[in-house]
Design a protein around this motif. Structure first.
Motif, PDB file in Angstrom:
ATOM      1  N   GLY A 155       0.812  -1.213   0.000  1.00  0.00           N
ATOM      2  CA  GLY A 155       0.000   0.000   0.000  1.00  0.00           C
ATOM      3  C   GLY A 155       0.843   1.259   0.000  1.00  0.00           C
ATOM      4  O   GLY A 155       0.486   2.263  -0.636  1.00  0.00           O
ATOM      5  N   GLY A 156       1.977   1.226   0.707  1.00  0.00           N
ATOM      6  CA  GLY A 156       2.866   2.386   0.723  1.00  0.00           C
ATOM      7  C   GLY A 156       3.393   2.708  -0.663  1.00  0.00           C
ATOM      8  O   GLY A 156       3.456   3.875  -1.072  1.00  0.00           O
ATOM      9  N   VAL A 157       3.755   1.661  -1.409  1.00  0.00           N
ATOM     10  CA  VAL A 157       4.252   1.863  -2.771  1.00  0.00           C
ATOM     11  C   VAL A 157       3.134   2.368  -3.684  1.00  0.00           C
ATOM     12  O   VAL A 157       3.305   3.332  -4.448  1.00  0.00           O
ATOM     13  CB  VAL A 157       4.853   0.559  -3.329  1.00  0.00           C
ATOM     14  N   LEU A 158       1.947   1.708  -3.610  1.00  0.00           N
ATOM     15  CA  LEU A 158       0.817   2.143  -4.435  1.00  0.00           C
ATOM     16  C   LEU A 158       0.432   3.590  -4.149  1.00  0.00           C
ATOM     17  O   LEU A 158       0.199   4.391  -5.064  1.00  0.00           O
ATOM     18  CB  LEU A 158      -0.388   1.230  -4.192  1.00  0.00           C
ATOM     19  N   THR A 159       0.363   3.915  -2.864  1.00  0.00           N
ATOM     20  CA  THR A 159      -0.032   5.261  -2.464  1.00  0.00           C
ATOM     21  C   THR A 159       1.004   6.283  -2.885  1.00  0.00           C
ATOM     22  O   THR A 159       0.674   7.390  -3.346  1.00  0.00           O
ATOM     23  CB  THR A 159      -0.240   5.317  -0.933  1.00  0.00           C
ATOM     24  N   HIS A 160       2.268   5.930  -2.720  1.00  0.00           N
ATOM     25  CA  HIS A 160       3.346   6.868  -3.046  1.00  0.00           C
ATOM     26  C   HIS A 160       3.348   7.224  -4.530  1.00  0.00           C
ATOM     27  O   HIS A 160       3.562   8.378  -4.905  1.00  0.00           O
ATOM     28  CB  HIS A 160       4.693   6.257  -2.643  1.00  0.00           C
ATOM     29  N   PHE A 161       3.076   6.241  -5.392  1.00  0.00           N
ATOM     30  CA  PHE A 161       3.181   6.470  -6.830  1.00  0.00           C
ATOM     31  C   PHE A 161       1.843   6.766  -7.510  1.00  0.00           C
ATOM     32  O   PHE A 161       1.800   7.531  -8.484  1.00  0.00           O
ATOM     33  CB  PHE A 161       3.844   5.262  -7.514  1.00  0.00           C
ATOM     34  N   TRP A 162       0.742   6.168  -7.008  1.00  0.00           N
ATOM     35  CA  TRP A 162      -0.534   6.312  -7.704  1.00  0.00           C
ATOM     36  C   TRP A 162      -1.660   6.894  -6.846  1.00  0.00           C
ATOM     37  O   TRP A 162      -2.740   7.165  -7.360  1.00  0.00           O
ATOM     38  CB  TRP A 162      -0.973   4.960  -8.274  1.00  0.00           C
ATOM     39  N   TYR A 247       9.399  11.527  13.077  1.00  0.00           N
ATOM     40  CA  TYR A 247      10.240  11.279  11.901  1.00  0.00           C
ATOM     41  C   TYR A 247      10.097  12.438  10.928  1.00  0.00           C
ATOM     42  O   TYR A 247       8.989  12.800  10.544  1.00  0.00           O
ATOM     43  CB  TYR A 247       9.818   9.965  11.226  1.00  0.00           C
ATOM     44  N   ARG A 248      11.206  13.016  10.519  1.00  0.00           N
ATOM     45  CA  ARG A 248      11.193  14.196   9.659  1.00  0.00           C
ATOM     46  C   ARG A 248      11.797  13.928   8.283  1.00  0.00           C
ATOM     47  O   ARG A 248      12.102  14.850   7.550  1.00  0.00           O
ATOM     48  CB  ARG A 248      11.971  15.340  10.332  1.00  0.00           C
ATOM     49  N   GLY A 249      11.984  12.673   7.928  1.00  0.00           N
ATOM     50  CA  GLY A 249      12.584  12.342   6.643  1.00  0.00           C
ATOM     51  C   GLY A 249      11.590  12.436   5.495  1.00  0.00           C
ATOM     52  O   GLY A 249      10.442  12.848   5.657  1.00  0.00           O
ATOM     53  N   SER A 250      12.036  11.988   4.313  1.00  0.00           N
ATOM     54  CA  SER A 250      11.224  12.106   3.097  1.00  0.00           C
ATOM     55  C   SER A 250      10.474  10.817   2.757  1.00  0.00           C
ATOM     56  O   SER A 250       9.819  10.752   1.727  1.00  0.00           O
ATOM     57  CB  SER A 250      12.130  12.494   1.919  1.00  0.00           C
ATOM     58  N   SER A 251      10.586   9.789   3.599  1.00  0.00           N
ATOM     59  CA  SER A 251       9.946   8.495   3.315  1.00  0.00           C
ATOM     60  C   SER A 251       8.903   8.164   4.374  1.00  0.00           C
ATOM     61  O   SER A 251       8.918   7.080   4.965  1.00  0.00           O
ATOM     62  CB  SER A 251      11.013   7.392   3.249  1.00  0.00           C
ATOM     63  N   LEU A 252       7.990   9.088   4.608  1.00  0.00           N
ATOM     64  CA  LEU A 252       7.021   8.930   5.688  1.00  0.00           C
ATOM     65  C   LEU A 252       6.168   7.676   5.502  1.00  0.00           C
ATOM     66  O   LEU A 252       5.979   6.901   6.449  1.00  0.00           O
ATOM     67  CB  LEU A 252       6.121  10.175   5.774  1.00  0.00           C
ATOM     68  N   GLU A 253       5.637   7.460   4.281  1.00  0.00           N
ATOM     69  CA  GLU A 253       4.779   6.289   4.054  1.00  0.00           C
ATOM     70  C   GLU A 253       5.520   4.989   4.347  1.00  0.00           C
ATOM     71  O   GLU A 253       4.961   4.057   4.934  1.00  0.00           O
ATOM     72  CB  GLU A 253       4.272   6.272   2.604  1.00  0.00           C
TER      73      GLU A 253
END
Length: 410
Positions: A155-162, A247-253
């Motif tokens: 879901g993280g990958v799907l959400t991140h890209f689509w 967490y303050r990074g760029s990979s929250l999902e």
């Protein structure tokens, strides 16, 4: 039963796994989805997340006793398939929502007509030999948690890209596909199946009276389960918000997925082992010590300073959670007449859903009323204490009751 129970277990656990994978495409990211729907205040997001998560369980708490009773009359396999169709249909509809209130309404309707977990527990409890019941229910819990292990990552990958909508649509379609393997399960015929449909529905309601004949044992154990679910679900819908706080990074999902997966990994490994240990030794002991461990581990989350400490504690917590529900379900199942297990597990699902309903909405309300730091501190502290309180109640359960005579009254 001796010939088919293992195949049933494999197919139902597979269904549990797939449905959990699909449903966790989006649920861990619920606060982020709500923000996409136009809510930009952190406290309001927390309140919406808790309320929307609770709506599903409110629907379950209302309808689970009815579905459990109908399962005793219609057949438990039919209830499995019904729940899968409902989950798939409403999840597809969720992909089209444009406002939080629409998401709230659909989650409530999903809860009213779904309930795969309750249907699966009822089916396995009725089709598995009693000496293997803890083992079977442990594997059912493992299937659920294995789905939780993989689902958030996909879901993280799907959400991140689509985006969230593609995730919801994919989840609904995958869920509907579960019907195929479930058609190959085999249910032991009972005399109750085959009566007139309207008569079955009318007769479902009086069977809820079984509750009043259970005595203090099941009443107390149901209360323990409700406390446990309340404590566990108070924080789950808010974890994405909590992760974004530390967490303050760029990979929250991906970090949110990691937190959910950490809990699932230990859960997957230990649930069947603890279930088998309870079968061979003592389910009370497993339940008591797992509640103690869950309490202290939850309290420890108050002190985390970074994402890796949170992931470690969630991993440990998952191991303790692995022994709670399978042990409680096995204790109830082995002390319940076979012909009333659908009714009783329907009532259990209702109690379970009440805890699941109250937990998210209370957790969200606490966080929204206070500032974020104090709100999360309070939720972790309260839920940790509730786990410990539940262990105290379990310590009062010194022996199983004699309730098998319930069946003779009917």
């Amino acid at each position: 039963m001796k010939e088919y129970w293992k195949r049933n277990l494999v197919l139902v656990v597979l269904g549990q796994f797939i449905i959990r994978v699909a449903q966790t495409f989006v649920f861990p990211y619920l606060p982020l989805f709500i923000a996409e729907l136009g809510v930009d205040n952190t406290k309001q997001i927390a309140l919406w997340a808790g309320t929307i998560a609770s709506a599903n369980f409110l629907g379950q708490s209302i309808f689970s006793p009815l579905w459990g009773s109908v399962a005793d009359r219609y057949g438990k396999k039919m209830m499995l398939i019904r729940s899968v169709i409902a989950v798939g249909f409403f999840t597809i509809l969720i992909s089209f929502v444009t406002a939080p209130v629409q998401l709230l309404a659909l989650r409530f309707l999903l809860g009213c007509f779904s309930g795969y977990n309750a249907a699966a527990i009822t089916f396995i409890a009725s089709e598995t030999p009693e000496k293997e019941l803890g083992y079977g229910l442990g594997w059912l819990q493992t299937g659920q948690q294995a789905g939780l292990l993989i689902g958030p990552a996909i879901g993280g990958v799907l959400t991140h890209f689509w985006g969230f909508r593609v995730s919801c649509l994919s989840a609904g379609l995958i869920t509907l596909a579960i019907c195929i393997p479930l058609f190959y399960t085999r249910e032991t015929p009972t005399a109750a199946i085959g009566k007139d449909v309207k008569k079955k529905i009318r007769e479902s309601f009086p069977r809820i009276r079984v509750w009043g004949k259970l005595g203090s044992f099941c009443t107390l154990l149901f209360f323990v389960i409700m406390i446990t679910q309340f404590a566990n679900k108070s924080i789950e819908p808010q974890l994405a918000t909590y992760v974004s706080k530390i967490y303050r990074g760029s990979s929250l999902e991906l970090m949110v997925a990691g937190v959910f997966m950490a809990t699932a990994i230990s859960h997957v490994v230990l649930a069947p082992l603890l279930g088998r240990y309870g079968d061979r030794n003592n389910h009370y002991r497993v339940l008591f010590w797992c509640l103690i461990g869950a309490g202290f581990t939850t309290l420890g989350q108050v002190l985390v300073k970074n994402i890796w400490q949170l992931i470690l504690l969630r991993f440990v917590l998952g191991g303790f959670l692995a022994g709670i529900l399978p042990s409680a379900n096995a204790l109830i199942g082995t002390n319940t007449p076979h012909q009333h297990r659908g009714t009783l597990f329907g009532l259990l699902a209702s109690v379970n859903a009440l805890g699941n309903f109250a937990g998210p909405i209370c957790g969200g309300a606490i966080i929204s009323l206070w500032d974020i730091d104090r709100g999360f501190f309070a939720v972790f502290a309260i839920t940790g204490i509730l786990f410990l309180a539940a262990s105290f109640f379990v310590s009062r359960l010194t022996h199983a009751p004699e309730i098998r005579g319930i069946g003779s009254a009917h």
